[in-house]
Design a protein around this motif. Sequence first.
Motif, PDB file in Angstrom:
ATOM      1  N   GLY A  15       0.818  -1.206   0.000  1.00 26.44           N
ATOM      2  CA  GLY A  15       0.000   0.000   0.000  1.00 26.44           C
ATOM      3  C   GLY A  15       0.852   1.256   0.000  1.00 26.44           C
ATOM      4  N   VAL A  16       0.175   2.386  -0.089  1.00 22.79           N
ATOM      5  CA  VAL A  16       0.869   3.673  -0.085  1.00 22.79           C
ATOM      6  C   VAL A  16       0.420   4.402   1.177  1.00 22.79           C
ATOM      7  CG1 VAL A  16       1.194   5.871  -1.300  1.00 22.79           C
ATOM      8  CG2 VAL A  16       0.899   3.742  -2.615  1.00 22.79           C
ATOM      9  N   ILE A  17       1.384   4.721   2.021  1.00 23.14           N
ATOM     10  CA  ILE A  17       1.073   5.307   3.321  1.00 23.14           C
ATOM     11  C   ILE A  17       0.306   6.633   3.166  1.00 23.14           C
ATOM     12  CG2 ILE A  17       3.281   6.532   3.564  1.00 23.14           C
ATOM     13  CD1 ILE A  17       3.195   5.459   6.539  1.00 23.14           C
ATOM     14  N   PHE A  18      -0.592   6.905   4.097  1.00 25.41           N
ATOM     15  CA  PHE A  18      -1.437   8.108   4.095  1.00 25.41           C
ATOM     16  C   PHE A  18      -2.273   8.234   2.825  1.00 25.41           C
ATOM     17  CE2 PHE A  18       2.269   9.676   6.734  1.00 25.41           C
ATOM     18  CZ  PHE A  18       1.660   9.352   7.927  1.00 25.41           C
ATOM     19  N   SER A  19      -2.699   7.131   2.292  1.00 24.24           N
ATOM     20  CA  SER A  19      -3.582   7.204   1.125  1.00 24.24           C
ATOM     21  C   SER A  19      -4.570   6.045   1.206  1.00 24.24           C
ATOM     22  CB  SER A  19      -2.757   7.118  -0.161  1.00 24.24           C
ATOM     23  OG  SER A  19      -2.677   5.781  -0.600  1.00 24.24           O
ATOM     24  N   PRO A  20      -5.642   6.117   0.439  1.00 30.40           N
ATOM     25  CA  PRO A  20      -6.620   5.019   0.477  1.00 30.40           C
ATOM     26  C   PRO A  20      -6.128   3.744  -0.208  1.00 30.40           C
ATOM     27  CG  PRO A  20      -7.404   6.871  -0.872  1.00 30.40           C
ATOM     28  CD  PRO A  20      -6.049   7.214  -0.422  1.00 30.40           C
ATOM     29  N   MET A  21      -4.924   3.779  -0.725  1.00 23.50           N
ATOM     30  CA  MET A  21      -4.352   2.592  -1.372  1.00 23.50           C
ATOM     31  C   MET A  21      -3.786   1.693  -0.288  1.00 23.50           C
ATOM     32  SD  MET A  21      -3.343   0.980  -4.200  1.00 23.50           S
ATOM     33  CE  MET A  21      -2.188  -0.371  -4.483  1.00 23.50           C
ATOM     34  N   HIS A  22      -4.585   0.700   0.129  1.00 18.99           N
ATOM     35  CA  HIS A  22      -4.079  -0.219   1.150  1.00 18.99           C
ATOM     36  C   HIS A  22      -3.295  -1.334   0.469  1.00 18.99           C
ATOM     37  CE1 HIS A  22      -7.074  -3.085  -0.106  1.00 18.99           C
ATOM     38  NE2 HIS A  22      -7.984  -2.143  -0.033  1.00 18.99           N
ATOM     39  N   GLY A  23      -2.567  -2.101   1.245  1.00 18.91           N
ATOM     40  CA  GLY A  23      -1.812  -3.211   0.680  1.00 18.91           C
ATOM     41  C   GLY A  23      -2.745  -4.356   0.298  1.00 18.91           C
ATOM     42  N   TRP A  24      -2.350  -5.107  -0.727  1.00 22.26           N
ATOM     43  CA  TRP A  24      -3.212  -6.180  -1.222  1.00 22.26           C
ATOM     44  C   TRP A  24      -2.719  -7.557  -0.847  1.00 22.26           C
ATOM     45  CZ3 TRP A  24      -7.915  -5.345  -3.336  1.00 22.26           C
ATOM     46  CH2 TRP A  24      -8.226  -4.014  -3.635  1.00 22.26           C
ATOM     47  N   ARG A  25      -1.662  -7.599  -0.046  1.00 15.14           N
ATOM     48  CA  ARG A  25      -1.063  -8.917   0.181  1.00 15.14           C
ATOM     49  C   ARG A  25      -1.967  -9.848   0.962  1.00 15.14           C
ATOM     50  NH1 ARG A  25       3.167  -7.509   4.907  1.00 15.14           N
ATOM     51  NH2 ARG A  25       1.635  -5.939   5.340  1.00 15.14           N
ATOM     52  N   ASP A  26      -2.930  -9.292   1.711  1.00 15.33           N
ATOM     53  CA  ASP A  26      -3.854 -10.164   2.445  1.00 15.33           C
ATOM     54  C   ASP A  26      -5.053 -10.568   1.580  1.00 15.33           C
ATOM     55  OD1 ASP A  26      -4.722  -7.567   2.356  1.00 15.33           O
ATOM     56  OD2 ASP A  26      -5.672  -7.601   4.326  1.00 15.33           O
ATOM     57  N   ARG A  27      -5.225  -9.943   0.443  1.00 15.49           N
ATOM     58  CA  ARG A  27      -6.378 -10.235  -0.410  1.00 15.49           C
ATOM     59  C   ARG A  27      -6.016 -10.967  -1.693  1.00 15.49           C
ATOM     60  NH1 ARG A  27      -9.400  -5.086   1.443  1.00 15.49           N
ATOM     61  NH2 ARG A  27      -7.557  -5.247   2.738  1.00 15.49           N
ATOM     62  N   LEU A  28      -4.787 -10.736  -2.159  1.00 18.00           N
ATOM     63  CA  LEU A  28      -4.345 -11.371  -3.399  1.00 18.00           C
ATOM     64  C   LEU A  28      -3.133 -12.251  -3.114  1.00 18.00           C
ATOM     65  CD1 LEU A  28      -4.472  -8.236  -5.781  1.00 18.00           C
ATOM     66  CD2 LEU A  28      -6.207 -10.013  -5.540  1.00 18.00           C
ATOM     67  N   THR A  29      -3.000 -13.308  -3.887  1.00 17.67           N
ATOM     68  CA  THR A  29      -1.813 -14.146  -3.739  1.00 17.67           C
ATOM     69  C   THR A  29      -0.645 -13.459  -4.438  1.00 17.67           C
ATOM     70  OG1 THR A  29      -2.218 -15.314  -5.814  1.00 17.67           O
ATOM     71  CG2 THR A  29      -3.250 -16.235  -3.848  1.00 17.67           C
ATOM     72  N   ASP A  30       0.569 -13.932  -4.170  1.00 15.89           N
ATOM     73  CA  ASP A  30       1.763 -13.367  -4.823  1.00 15.89           C
ATOM     74  C   ASP A  30       1.608 -13.453  -6.338  1.00 15.89           C
ATOM     75  OD1 ASP A  30       2.748 -13.024  -2.326  1.00 15.89           O
ATOM     76  OD2 ASP A  30       4.320 -14.542  -2.475  1.00 15.89           O
ATOM     77  N   GLU A  31       1.050 -14.567  -6.774  1.00 10.98           N
ATOM     78  CA  GLU A  31       0.875 -14.778  -8.208  1.00 10.98           C
ATOM     79  C   GLU A  31      -0.109 -13.760  -8.799  1.00 10.98           C
ATOM     80  OE1 GLU A  31      -0.228 -18.787  -8.934  1.00 10.98           O
ATOM     81  OE2 GLU A  31      -0.119 -18.548 -11.104  1.00 10.98           O
ATOM     82  N   GLN A  32      -1.188 -13.541  -8.088  1.00 10.48           N
ATOM     83  CA  GLN A  32      -2.177 -12.568  -8.565  1.00 10.48           C
ATOM     84  C   GLN A  32      -1.592 -11.163  -8.604  1.00 10.48           C
ATOM     85  OE1 GLN A  32      -5.242 -13.600  -5.648  1.00 10.48           O
ATOM     86  NE2 GLN A  32      -6.612 -14.174  -7.318  1.00 10.48           N
ATOM     87  N   ILE A  33      -0.738 -10.849  -7.634  1.00  6.65           N
ATOM     88  CA  ILE A  33      -0.105  -9.524  -7.619  1.00  6.65           C
ATOM     89  C   ILE A  33       0.817  -9.382  -8.829  1.00  6.65           C
ATOM     90  CG2 ILE A  33       1.541  -8.067  -6.355  1.00  6.65           C
ATOM     91  CD1 ILE A  33       0.122  -8.901  -3.773  1.00  6.65           C
ATOM     92  N   LEU A  34       1.562 -10.431  -9.142  1.00  2.93           N
ATOM     93  CA  LEU A  34       2.426 -10.388 -10.331  1.00  2.93           C
ATOM     94  C   LEU A  34       1.582 -10.280 -11.604  1.00  2.93           C
ATOM     95  CD1 LEU A  34       5.342 -12.909  -9.717  1.00  2.93           C
ATOM     96  CD2 LEU A  34       5.443 -10.425  -9.788  1.00  2.93           C
ATOM     97  N   ASP A  35       0.445 -10.965 -11.610  1.00  2.00           N
ATOM     98  CA  ASP A  35      -0.437 -10.904 -12.779  1.00  2.00           C
ATOM     99  C   ASP A  35      -0.944  -9.481 -13.006  1.00  2.00           C
ATOM    100  OD1 ASP A  35      -0.095 -13.600 -13.087  1.00  2.00           O
ATOM    101  OD2 ASP A  35      -2.088 -14.183 -12.389  1.00  2.00           O
ATOM    102  N   VAL A  36      -1.369  -8.849 -11.926  1.00  2.00           N
ATOM    103  CA  VAL A  36      -1.925  -7.511 -12.076  1.00  2.00           C
ATOM    104  C   VAL A  36      -0.818  -6.521 -12.449  1.00  2.00           C
ATOM    105  CG1 VAL A  36      -1.903  -6.591  -9.701  1.00  2.00           C
ATOM    106  CG2 VAL A  36      -3.803  -6.066 -11.176  1.00  2.00           C
ATOM    107  N   LEU A  37       0.372  -6.740 -11.905  1.00  2.00           N
ATOM    108  CA  LEU A  37       1.519  -5.894 -12.287  1.00  2.00           C
ATOM    109  C   LEU A  37       1.796  -6.046 -13.785  1.00  2.00           C
ATOM    110  CD1 LEU A  37       3.991  -4.100 -11.522  1.00  2.00           C
ATOM    111  CD2 LEU A  37       5.260  -6.215 -11.184  1.00  2.00           C
ATOM    112  N   SER A  38       1.709  -7.274 -14.235  1.00  2.00           N
ATOM    113  CA  SER A  38       1.945  -7.558 -15.637  1.00  2.00           C
ATOM    114  C   SER A  38       0.929  -6.823 -16.521  1.00  2.00           C
ATOM    115  CB  SER A  38       1.843  -9.070 -15.816  1.00  2.00           C
ATOM    116  OG  SER A  38       1.931  -9.425 -17.128  1.00  2.00           O
TER     117      SER A  38
END
Length: 121
Positions: free
Chosen positions: A86-109
């Motif tokens: 996530g990005v501190i002090f913003s509504p962008m929270h981290g996704w590591r608890d909602r997406l798997t590592d693979e899904q995060i790489l997929d979305v980055l891709s």
Amino acid sequence: MKKTIVIMTALVAVFLGSAWVAAQGERGNARNGQAIYEQHCLRCHGLTLEGNGPDSRYLIVAPANLQSRRSRAKTDWELLVAITHGVIFSPMHGWRDRLTDEQILDVLSYIRMMAPFDAVS
Ligand code: HEC
């Protein structure tokens, strides 16, 4: 003996380093990433990734325009850290608890397919 340990440590470092580089190069599956993006990210970052999704107008801190020169000049690693933690002090929270590592790489891709890395910026 001490020398052997130094050499072993160096080898391990090289090995881990190359595995990391390989992981960076591989990224993920952009098609899966698109589905994940549409489900979780589009409402803020928008269809064209310009930060103008339907929810963006309700936010005090506007979503990042992923097409901007600023975002495109960031490395995969930097974007990955933002998505994961996530990005501190913003509504962008981290996704590591909602997406798997693979899904995060997929979305980055998917992001990098739509808004390729541009170091010149
Ligand atoms: C609630 C709205 C919201 C949602 C949902 C959201 N984001 Fe964000 N995102 C933001 C905001 C706000 C920022 C920070 C903007 C800033 O730093 O000024 C941000 C920043 C980012 C950045 C960092 C960009 C940069 O240039 O540093 C990335 C990458 C990103 N988001 C990806 C995603 C992905 C991928 C998803 C879905 C899994 C997602 N976001 C979901 C609001 C959102």
